[in-house]
Design an enzyme around this catalytic site. Structure first.
Site, PDB file in Angstrom:
ATOM      1  N   PRO A 163       1.020  12.756  -5.535  1.00 35.12           N
ATOM      2  CA  PRO A 163       2.471  12.684  -5.379  1.00 35.12           C
ATOM      3  C   PRO A 163       3.113  11.427  -5.967  1.00 35.12           C
ATOM      4  O   PRO A 163       2.564  10.331  -5.856  1.00 35.12           O
ATOM      5  CB  PRO A 163       2.663  12.726  -3.853  1.00 35.12           C
ATOM      6  CG  PRO A 163       1.337  12.417  -3.260  1.00 35.12           C
ATOM      7  CD  PRO A 163       0.323  12.876  -4.249  1.00 35.12           C
ATOM      8  N   ASN A 164       4.252  11.668  -6.607  1.00 32.40           N
ATOM      9  CA  ASN A 164       5.121  10.615  -7.160  1.00 32.40           C
ATOM     10  C   ASN A 164       4.601   9.970  -8.444  1.00 32.40           C
ATOM     11  O   ASN A 164       5.285   9.126  -9.022  1.00 32.40           O
ATOM     12  CB  ASN A 164       5.425   9.520  -6.109  1.00 32.40           C
ATOM     13  CG  ASN A 164       6.038  10.109  -4.855  1.00 32.40           C
ATOM     14  OD1 ASN A 164       7.037  10.813  -4.943  1.00 32.40           O
ATOM     15  ND2 ASN A 164       5.441   9.863  -3.703  1.00 32.40           N
ATOM     16  N   ARG A 190       9.794   4.706 -10.749  1.00 31.92           N
ATOM     17  CA  ARG A 190       9.372   4.344  -9.397  1.00 31.92           C
ATOM     18  C   ARG A 190       8.868   2.898  -9.345  1.00 31.92           C
ATOM     19  O   ARG A 190       7.952   2.539 -10.096  1.00 31.92           O
ATOM     20  CB  ARG A 190       8.289   5.361  -9.051  1.00 31.92           C
ATOM     21  CG  ARG A 190       7.144   4.911  -8.298  1.00 31.92           C
ATOM     22  CD  ARG A 190       6.099   5.952  -8.071  1.00 31.92           C
ATOM     23  NE  ARG A 190       5.643   5.818  -6.720  1.00 31.92           N
ATOM     24  CZ  ARG A 190       4.399   5.998  -6.341  1.00 31.92           C
ATOM     25  NH1 ARG A 190       3.487   6.395  -7.196  1.00 31.92           N
ATOM     26  NH2 ARG A 190       4.076   5.820  -5.093  1.00 31.92           N
ATOM     27  N   TYR A 245       4.332  -0.565 -10.232  1.00 35.71           N
ATOM     28  CA  TYR A 245       3.600   0.400 -11.066  1.00 35.71           C
ATOM     29  C   TYR A 245       3.831   0.219 -12.570  1.00 35.71           C
ATOM     30  O   TYR A 245       3.260   0.975 -13.368  1.00 35.71           O
ATOM     31  CB  TYR A 245       3.956   1.830 -10.638  1.00 35.71           C
ATOM     32  CG  TYR A 245       3.569   2.107  -9.200  1.00 35.71           C
ATOM     33  CD1 TYR A 245       2.225   2.166  -8.836  1.00 35.71           C
ATOM     34  CD2 TYR A 245       4.531   2.256  -8.202  1.00 35.71           C
ATOM     35  CE1 TYR A 245       1.849   2.389  -7.516  1.00 35.71           C
ATOM     36  CE2 TYR A 245       4.166   2.480  -6.877  1.00 35.71           C
ATOM     37  CZ  TYR A 245       2.829   2.547  -6.549  1.00 35.71           C
ATOM     38  OH  TYR A 245       2.455   2.760  -5.241  1.00 35.71           O
ATOM     39  N   ASN A 276      -6.259  10.213  -9.350  1.00 35.22           N
ATOM     40  CA  ASN A 276      -5.411   9.258  -8.645  1.00 35.22           C
ATOM     41  C   ASN A 276      -4.693  10.073  -7.567  1.00 35.22           C
ATOM     42  O   ASN A 276      -3.666  10.695  -7.838  1.00 35.22           O
ATOM     43  CB  ASN A 276      -4.405   8.601  -9.590  1.00 35.22           C
ATOM     44  CG  ASN A 276      -3.543   7.572  -8.858  1.00 35.22           C
ATOM     45  OD1 ASN A 276      -3.585   7.493  -7.627  1.00 35.22           O
ATOM     46  ND2 ASN A 276      -2.762   6.818  -9.601  1.00 35.22           N
ATOM     47  N   ALA A 282      -0.679   8.622  -2.605  1.00 32.16           N
ATOM     48  CA  ALA A 282      -0.658   8.367  -1.157  1.00 32.16           C
ATOM     49  C   ALA A 282      -1.731   9.166  -0.413  1.00 32.16           C
ATOM     50  O   ALA A 282      -2.203   8.734   0.655  1.00 32.16           O
ATOM     51  CB  ALA A 282       0.724   8.683  -0.600  1.00 32.16           C
ATOM     52  N   GLU A 328     -12.111   7.337  -9.290  1.00 33.68           N
ATOM     53  CA  GLU A 328     -10.815   7.114  -8.636  1.00 33.68           C
ATOM     54  C   GLU A 328     -10.047   6.059  -9.431  1.00 33.68           C
ATOM     55  O   GLU A 328     -10.608   5.011  -9.753  1.00 33.68           O
ATOM     56  CB  GLU A 328     -11.114   6.597  -7.214  1.00 33.68           C
ATOM     57  CG  GLU A 328      -9.929   6.168  -6.413  1.00 33.68           C
ATOM     58  CD  GLU A 328     -10.356   5.469  -5.106  1.00 33.68           C
ATOM     59  OE1 GLU A 328     -11.476   4.915  -5.037  1.00 33.68           O
ATOM     60  OE2 GLU A 328      -9.550   5.474  -4.172  1.00 33.68           O
ATOM     61  N   ARG A 387      -2.431  -4.946  -1.469  1.00 28.51           N
ATOM     62  CA  ARG A 387      -1.228  -4.349  -0.872  1.00 28.51           C
ATOM     63  C   ARG A 387      -1.383  -4.159   0.636  1.00 28.51           C
ATOM     64  O   ARG A 387      -2.232  -4.783   1.253  1.00 28.51           O
ATOM     65  CB  ARG A 387      -0.895  -3.051  -1.630  1.00 28.51           C
ATOM     66  CG  ARG A 387      -0.641  -3.333  -3.131  1.00 28.51           C
ATOM     67  CD  ARG A 387      -0.210  -2.106  -3.880  1.00 28.51           C
ATOM     68  NE  ARG A 387       1.052  -1.583  -3.365  1.00 28.51           N
ATOM     69  CZ  ARG A 387       1.523  -0.368  -3.659  1.00 28.51           C
ATOM     70  NH1 ARG A 387       0.822   0.421  -4.471  1.00 28.51           N
ATOM     71  NH2 ARG A 387       2.666   0.041  -3.150  1.00 28.51           N
TER      72      ARG A 387
HETATM   73  C1  DQA Z   1      -1.403   4.464  -6.145  1.00 31.80           C
HETATM   74  C2  DQA Z   1      -1.536   3.563  -4.918  1.00 31.80           C
HETATM   75  C3  DQA Z   1      -1.209   4.327  -3.645  1.00 31.80           C
HETATM   76  O1  DQA Z   1      -1.342   3.489  -2.513  1.00 31.80           O
HETATM   77  C4  DQA Z   1       0.209   4.836  -3.695  1.00 31.80           C
HETATM   78  O2  DQA Z   1       0.493   5.627  -2.556  1.00 31.80           O
HETATM   79  C5  DQA Z   1       0.523   5.585  -4.937  1.00 31.80           C
HETATM   80  C6  DQA Z   1      -0.038   5.119  -6.201  1.00 31.80           C
HETATM   81  C7  DQA Z   1      -1.614   3.693  -7.456  1.00 31.80           C
HETATM   82  O3  DQA Z   1      -1.820   4.359  -8.471  1.00 31.80           O
HETATM   83  O4  DQA Z   1      -1.537   2.464  -7.486  1.00 31.80           O
HETATM   84  O5  DQA Z   1       1.311   6.516  -4.933  1.00 31.80           O
HETATM   85  O6  DQA Z   1      -2.417   5.457  -6.074  1.00 31.80           O
END
Ligand code: DQA
Length: 148
Positions: A9-10, A17, A22, A73, A76, A97, A106
Site C-alpha cells: 500500500p501507498n 508521499r 521516501y 516491499n 505497512a 525484502e 524509524r
Molecule cells: C516502507 C516502510 C514501511 O514502514 C512503510 O509503512 C511503507 C514503506 C519503505 O519502503 O520504506 O509504506 O516499506
C-alpha cells in the site's frame, strides 16, 4: 529467469508521499528502473502493486511454478501481516525484502517485520535503487544454485 516484484500500500504514491522520508522519485521512476534492469540483466520482471493485503497474498500464491524469485516491499503490511509471511513460506521461493526508507531508524512500530522472516535478505534505506540490488542478488543466487 523470472522475478516477481510486489509492492504494498501507498507505494504507488512515491514522489508525492512524504518525500523527506521516501525521496522524490516517482512510482513511474521505479517502474522504469525495473524495466531497465530487466533489459540490462536479460531477465523477465513482472511488477504488481496493491493496497490490499489479500491481493498480495493471491499474487504470492500464483507465483509458485511461475517465478524464480520474489522481491517484496509489503509497505505497512510488513509490520502487521502474518498472512503475507505465511504465503511467502508456503511457496518457498527465494524472496528479498526491500524498504525504500531505513526502517531501523524509524518508529518502534516499524521494528518488526513479519515478511522479513521468510526472506533470505533485506535491503533498506537505499531508495528505489534497493530494488535493483535485490534483483541482482536473486539473479546471482539463481545462477549459483542452477544445476545443483
Ligand atoms: C516502507 C516502510 C514501511 O514502514 C512503510 O509503512 C511503507 C514503506 C519503505 O519502503 O520504506 O509504506 O516499506
Amino acid at each position: 529467469m523470472r522475478i516477481l516484484v510486489l509492492n504494498g500500500p501507498n507505494i504507488n504514491l512515491l514522489g508525492i508521499r512524504e518525500p523527506d522520508v521516501y525521496g522524490s522519485e516517482s512510482f513511474q521512476d521505479l517502474l522504469t528502473l525495473l524495466e531497465n534492469t530487466a533489459r540490462e540483466e536479460n531477465i523477465e520482471i513482472v511488477q504488481y502493486q496493491s493496497n490490499h493485503e489479500g491481493c498480495l497474498v493471491d499474487r504470492i500464491q500464483e507465483a509458485l511454478g511461475q517465478f524464480d524469485g520474489i522481491v517484496i516491499n509489503p509497505a505497512a503490511y510488513t509490520h502487521t501481516s502474518i498472512a503475507i509471511l505465511d504465503a511467502l513460506k508456503a511457496v518457498g521461493l527465494p524472496a528479498v525484502e526491500v524498504h525504500i526508507s531505513d526502517v531501523r531508524r524509524r518508529e518502534d512500530f516499524r521494528q518488526i517485520s513479519y515478511a522479513g522472516m521468510a526472506c533470505c535478505k533485506t535491503i533498506m534505506g537505499h531508495g528505489i535503487e534497493g530494488y535493483r540490488e535485490a534483483i541482482l542478488y536473486l539473479k546471482d543466487r539463481h545462477n549459483n544454485t542452477a544445476g545443483r
